[in-house]
Design a protein around this motif. Structure first.
Motif, mmCIF file in Angstrom:
data_model
loop_
_atom_site.group_PDB
_atom_site.id
_atom_site.type_symbol
_atom_site.label_atom_id
_atom_site.label_comp_id
_atom_site.label_asym_id
_atom_site.label_seq_id
_atom_site.Cartn_x
_atom_site.Cartn_y
_atom_site.Cartn_z
ATOM 1 N N ALA A 1 0.830 -1.196 0.000
ATOM 2 C CA ALA A 1 0.000 0.000 0.000
ATOM 3 C C ALA A 1 0.867 1.249 0.000
ATOM 4 O O ALA A 1 1.928 1.283 0.639
ATOM 5 N N TYR B 1 -1.632 1.384 -4.853
ATOM 6 C CA TYR B 1 -0.838 0.237 -4.413
ATOM 7 C C TYR B 1 0.220 -0.094 -5.457
ATOM 8 O O TYR B 1 -0.043 -0.017 -6.672
ATOM 9 N N ASN C 1 1.585 -3.221 -7.015
ATOM 10 C CA ASN C 1 0.850 -4.483 -7.016
ATOM 11 C C ASN C 1 1.299 -5.397 -8.142
ATOM 12 O O ASN C 1 1.941 -4.951 -9.114
ATOM 13 N N ASN D 1 -5.800 -6.803 1.209
ATOM 14 C CA ASN D 1 -4.606 -7.635 1.124
ATOM 15 C C ASN D 1 -4.997 -9.112 1.182
ATOM 16 O O ASN D 1 -5.606 -9.567 2.144
ATOM 17 N N TYR E 1 -2.937 -7.180 -3.525
ATOM 18 C CA TYR E 1 -4.142 -6.415 -3.208
ATOM 19 C C TYR E 1 -5.208 -6.570 -4.290
ATOM 20 O O TYR E 1 -4.905 -6.607 -5.490
#
Length: 289
Positions: free
Chosen positions: A48, A55, A57, A100, A105
């Motif tokens: 995050a 995010y 990711n 999460n 995420y």
């Protein structure tokens, strides 16, 4: 009268500046001076970015992403990417109620109807040192739940913008490029319960369905988030960045600008504190005299 006019001008200028600042949100990294998130493993991992809704990711295979000053876009920073090989991948994503799940995420909410998305835009940069195929650059995706039912996940996926399918067969290098994606822009899909690169308009080509056609094909679809990134099967290496990602859903435009914050040198901090202490002392002595 002159004072009133001056006040009115200043108030109007302040109002305009305030409205302009509200139009774009500055997104800063967890480490003020800049950071990079990477993962050498083969399973997707994320992080995050504060409480911004953004995010890092889907990072794997030593791909890397971070808000830093490596490729400043007219200011202090941007979100940079690197992929050392075809197995590297990294994204930066804005997710509705990001959750999460085993280190990566996923959205657990909706930003609105896909049919209400009028446009999205971003700026991207491809470093000339990149050895991957010449048409590749950081893409922009809208993440979608096709039937609008968040309780079922088998129809989740995304619509992807790439310049190669929109009249730009070769990606520009070593300069920032801006793209606005409207109803007539071509997007290809992954997932959504219809497979990869589905041909929804019965043309001779699977990558020429426009945003408007996708909206008509999935009238109940909702937007889970927006994503930009690199990698996932790209051959060779890649280095580059994205910045100024925005979208308009209904009457609301959301715009994000990735920047870093300058960290003052310790000597500068001490000088500032010393100056403040001296000013306080002078005022105190003057008040007592």
């Amino acid at each position: 009268m002159r004072n009133w006019i001056a006040f009115s001008v200043l108030f109007a200028a302040g109002f305009i500046l305030t409205q302009s600042s509200r139009a774009e949100t500055m997104v800063y990294p967890n480490v003020p001076a800049g950071e990079t998130f990477t993962n050498a493993g083969g399973s997707n991992q994320g992080q995050a970015i504060g409480a911004t809704g953004w995010y890092y990711n889907n990072v794997r295979g030593s791909g890397a992403v971070g808000i830093n000053s490596q490729y400043p876009n007219g200011s202090t920073g941007s979100a940079s990417f690197s992929s050392p090989s075809g197995s590297g991948k990294a994204d930066i994503e804005y997710l509705a109620n990001g959750t999460n799940v085993f280190g990566n995420y996923y959205a657990s909410g909706s930003l609105g109807l896909l049919s209400d998305l009028s446009s999205m835009s971003y700026s991207w940069y491809r470093d000339g040192s990149s050895t991957t195929t010449a048409h590749l650059h950081p893409v922009l995706r809208v993440i979608v739940d096709a039937d609008g039912n968040l309780a079922t996940t088998g129809d989740r996926g995304g619509l992807v913008f790439e310049g190669a399918y929109n009249g730009n067969p070769t990606a520009t290098t070593d300069t920032w490029v801006s793209n606005t994606i409207g109803a007539n822009a071509f997007l290809w899909n992954f997932g959504l319960g219809i497979g990869f690169g589905a041909n929804i308009n019965s043309s001779s080509y699977a990558y020429d369905a426009s945003l408007g056609e996708w909206q008509a094909y999935f009238p109940n679809a909702v937007i889970l988030g927006f994503s930009s990134g690199v990698g996932s099967g790209w051959g060779g290496t890649f280095a580059g960045a994205v910045d100024k990602i925005s979208w308009t859903i209904g009457d609301t435009t959301t715009a994000s600008n990735f920047e870093v914050q300058a960290v003052p040198e310790p000597s500068s901090v001490l000088l500032t504190l010393a100056g403040a202490a001296l000013l306080f002392l002078r005022r105190r002595l003057k008040a007592q005299s």
